[in-house]
Scaffold this motif. Structure first.
Motif, PDB file in Angstrom:
ATOM      1  N   SER A  27       0.872  -1.744   8.477  1.00 46.21           N
ATOM      2  CA  SER A  27       1.569  -1.593   7.193  1.00 46.21           C
ATOM      3  C   SER A  27       0.809  -2.314   6.080  1.00 46.21           C
ATOM      4  O   SER A  27       0.725  -1.816   4.952  1.00 46.21           O
ATOM      5  CB  SER A  27       3.020  -2.077   7.285  1.00 46.21           C
ATOM      6  N   LEU A  28       0.234  -3.470   6.394  1.00 51.41           N
ATOM      7  CA  LEU A  28      -0.583  -4.167   5.405  1.00 51.41           C
ATOM      8  C   LEU A  28      -1.852  -3.369   5.096  1.00 51.41           C
ATOM      9  O   LEU A  28      -2.261  -3.264   3.933  1.00 51.41           O
ATOM     10  CB  LEU A  28      -0.937  -5.572   5.896  1.00 51.41           C
ATOM     11  N   ALA A  29      -2.465  -2.798   6.116  1.00 52.83           N
ATOM     12  CA  ALA A  29      -3.659  -1.972   5.911  1.00 52.83           C
ATOM     13  C   ALA A  29      -3.338  -0.762   5.034  1.00 52.83           C
ATOM     14  O   ALA A  29      -4.151  -0.374   4.183  1.00 52.83           O
ATOM     15  CB  ALA A  29      -4.227  -1.520   7.258  1.00 52.83           C
ATOM     16  N   ASP A  30      -2.166  -0.175   5.232  1.00 51.04           N
ATOM     17  CA  ASP A  30      -1.758   0.956   4.396  1.00 51.04           C
ATOM     18  C   ASP A  30      -1.599   0.528   2.939  1.00 51.04           C
ATOM     19  O   ASP A  30      -1.978   1.267   2.018  1.00 51.04           O
ATOM     20  CB  ASP A  30      -0.458   1.562   4.915  1.00 51.04           C
ATOM     21  N   GLU A  31      -1.055  -0.668   2.721  1.00 53.92           N
ATOM     22  CA  GLU A  31      -0.929  -1.208   1.357  1.00 53.92           C
ATOM     23  C   GLU A  31      -2.314  -1.425   0.746  1.00 53.92           C
ATOM     24  O   GLU A  31      -2.531  -1.114  -0.430  1.00 53.92           O
ATOM     25  CB  GLU A  31      -0.152  -2.525   1.369  1.00 53.92           C
ATOM     26  N   VAL A  32      -3.227  -1.971   1.527  1.00 52.56           N
ATOM     27  CA  VAL A  32      -4.592  -2.204   1.049  1.00 52.56           C
ATOM     28  C   VAL A  32      -5.251  -0.876   0.684  1.00 52.56           C
ATOM     29  O   VAL A  32      -5.873  -0.753  -0.375  1.00 52.56           O
ATOM     30  CB  VAL A  32      -5.430  -2.972   2.095  1.00 52.56           C
ATOM     31  N   ALA A  33      -5.100   0.122   1.531  1.00 46.85           N
ATOM     32  CA  ALA A  33      -5.672   1.441   1.233  1.00 46.85           C
ATOM     33  C   ALA A  33      -5.098   1.985  -0.071  1.00 46.85           C
ATOM     34  O   ALA A  33      -5.834   2.533  -0.900  1.00 46.85           O
ATOM     35  CB  ALA A  33      -5.411   2.408   2.388  1.00 46.85           C
ATOM     36  N   GLY A  34      -3.797   1.816  -0.259  1.00 46.01           N
ATOM     37  CA  GLY A  34      -3.160   2.293  -1.483  1.00 46.01           C
ATOM     38  C   GLY A  34      -3.705   1.610  -2.719  1.00 46.01           C
ATOM     39  O   GLY A  34      -3.958   2.264  -3.741  1.00 46.01           O
ATOM     40  N   CYS A  35      -3.904   0.306  -2.654  1.00 48.55           N
ATOM     41  CA  CYS A  35      -4.414  -0.395  -3.840  1.00 48.55           C
ATOM     42  C   CYS A  35      -5.878  -0.055  -4.099  1.00 48.55           C
ATOM     43  O   CYS A  35      -6.349  -0.198  -5.214  1.00 48.55           O
ATOM     44  CB  CYS A  35      -4.165  -1.902  -3.750  1.00 48.55           C
ATOM     45  N   ARG A  36      -6.564   0.433  -3.087  1.00 49.84           N
ATOM     46  CA  ARG A  36      -7.957   0.871  -3.266  1.00 49.84           C
ATOM     47  C   ARG A  36      -8.044   2.372  -3.553  1.00 49.84           C
ATOM     48  O   ARG A  36      -9.132   2.919  -3.645  1.00 49.84           O
ATOM     49  CB  ARG A  36      -8.768   0.547  -2.015  1.00 49.84           C
ATOM     50  N   ARG A  37      -6.870   3.000  -3.618  1.00 51.38           N
ATOM     51  CA  ARG A  37      -6.781   4.452  -3.866  1.00 51.38           C
ATOM     52  C   ARG A  37      -7.550   5.256  -2.822  1.00 51.38           C
ATOM     53  O   ARG A  37      -8.269   6.196  -3.126  1.00 51.38           O
ATOM     54  CB  ARG A  37      -7.248   4.784  -5.274  1.00 51.38           C
ATOM     55  N   ARG A  38      -7.355   4.827  -1.587  1.00 53.98           N
ATOM     56  CA  ARG A  38      -7.959   5.517  -0.449  1.00 53.98           C
ATOM     57  C   ARG A  38      -6.844   5.959   0.487  1.00 53.98           C
ATOM     58  O   ARG A  38      -5.785   5.332   0.540  1.00 53.98           O
ATOM     59  CB  ARG A  38      -8.895   4.586   0.309  1.00 53.98           C
ATOM     60  N   PRO A  39      -7.106   6.989   1.266  1.00 50.81           N
ATOM     61  CA  PRO A  39      -6.087   7.384   2.237  1.00 50.81           C
ATOM     62  C   PRO A  39      -5.978   6.333   3.346  1.00 50.81           C
ATOM     63  O   PRO A  39      -6.976   5.693   3.695  1.00 50.81           O
ATOM     64  CB  PRO A  39      -6.602   8.717   2.800  1.00 50.81           C
ATOM     65  N   PRO A  40      -4.775   6.136   3.868  1.00 54.13           N
ATOM     66  CA  PRO A  40      -4.622   5.177   4.968  1.00 54.13           C
ATOM     67  C   PRO A  40      -5.428   5.614   6.187  1.00 54.13           C
ATOM     68  O   PRO A  40      -5.609   6.805   6.430  1.00 54.13           O
ATOM     69  CB  PRO A  40      -3.131   5.205   5.285  1.00 54.13           C
ATOM     70  N   SER A  41      -5.922   4.638   6.911  1.00 55.27           N
ATOM     71  CA  SER A  41      -6.589   4.943   8.172  1.00 55.27           C
ATOM     72  C   SER A  41      -6.055   3.985   9.230  1.00 55.27           C
ATOM     73  O   SER A  41      -5.578   2.900   8.915  1.00 55.27           O
ATOM     74  CB  SER A  41      -8.113   4.831   8.048  1.00 55.27           C
ATOM     75  N   ARG A  42      -6.137   4.418  10.454  1.00 51.03           N
ATOM     76  CA  ARG A  42      -5.574   3.661  11.558  1.00 51.03           C
ATOM     77  C   ARG A  42      -6.422   2.426  11.852  1.00 51.03           C
ATOM     78  O   ARG A  42      -7.646   2.513  11.986  1.00 51.03           O
ATOM     79  CB  ARG A  42      -5.510   4.565  12.800  1.00 51.03           C
ATOM     80  N   VAL A  43      -5.767   1.277  11.968  1.00 56.22           N
ATOM     81  CA  VAL A  43      -6.455   0.050  12.373  1.00 56.22           C
ATOM     82  C   VAL A  43      -6.690   0.157  13.876  1.00 56.22           C
ATOM     83  O   VAL A  43      -5.759   0.432  14.634  1.00 56.22           O
ATOM     84  CB  VAL A  43      -5.598  -1.197  12.042  1.00 56.22           C
ATOM     85  N   PRO A  44      -7.920  -0.039  14.326  1.00 56.16           N
ATOM     86  CA  PRO A  44      -8.191   0.114  15.765  1.00 56.16           C
ATOM     87  C   PRO A  44      -7.517  -0.973  16.597  1.00 56.16           C
ATOM     88  O   PRO A  44      -7.384  -2.116  16.155  1.00 56.16           O
ATOM     89  CB  PRO A  44      -9.715   0.007  15.857  1.00 56.16           C
TER      90      PRO A  44
END
Length: 104
Positions: free
Chosen positions: A46-63
Motif C-alpha cells: 500500500s505504501l508502494a502504491d502511494e509512492v507510485a501515485g506521487c511519482r505519477r507511475r502505475p503501481p507495480s508489485r513489490v517482490p
C-alpha cells in the motif's frame, strides 16, 4: 514536523515507530515472522502504491524476497513516501506501523 535525523524526510514520530517495528520483527522466531509476513507485505504494497501515485507511475508489485528483507522494504517505502510526498499524514503512516507492531 521534525525529521528523524538531518537530511531524512521521515517525521520523528514515524521514524520512532518504524524503529520499534523493525526491532520487534528481528526478535521474532522465523515461523512467527512467516505467519505475519503477508500482513506486513500488504502494508508495504500500500505504501508502494502511494509512492507510485506521487511519482505519477502505475503501481507495480513489490517482490516477495522473504522475511529477511521485508523490514528493509518497509523502511524504503516509508522513506520514499515522505521524500516524494512530504505532506503525507504522519499520523496515517504511524498508525499503519503501529498496527504492524501490535500484530507481531
Amino acid at each position: 514536523m521534525a525529521s528523524s535525523r538531518a537530511g531524512s524526510p521521515i517525521p520523528r514520530e514515524v521514524a520512532d515507530e518504524l524503529e520499534r517495528v523493525v526491532a520487534r520483527w528481528h526478535q521474532l522466531p522465523l515461523d512467527h515472522a512467516l505467519s505475519r509476513a503477508p500482513a506486513v507485505r500488504d502494508v508495504v504494497q500500500s505504501l508502494a502504491d502511494e509512492v507510485a501515485g506521487c511519482r505519477r507511475r502505475p503501481p507495480s508489485r513489490v517482490p516477495d524476497l522473504g522475511p529477511a528483507t521485508l523490514m528493509h522494504q518497509l523502511q524504503v517505502m516509508v522513506f520514499d513516501l515522505f521524500a516524494g510526498r512530504p505532506d503525507t499524514s504522519s499520523a496515517w503512516v504511524t498508525e499503519r506501523l503501529s498496527g504492524i507492531r501490535r500484530s507481531l
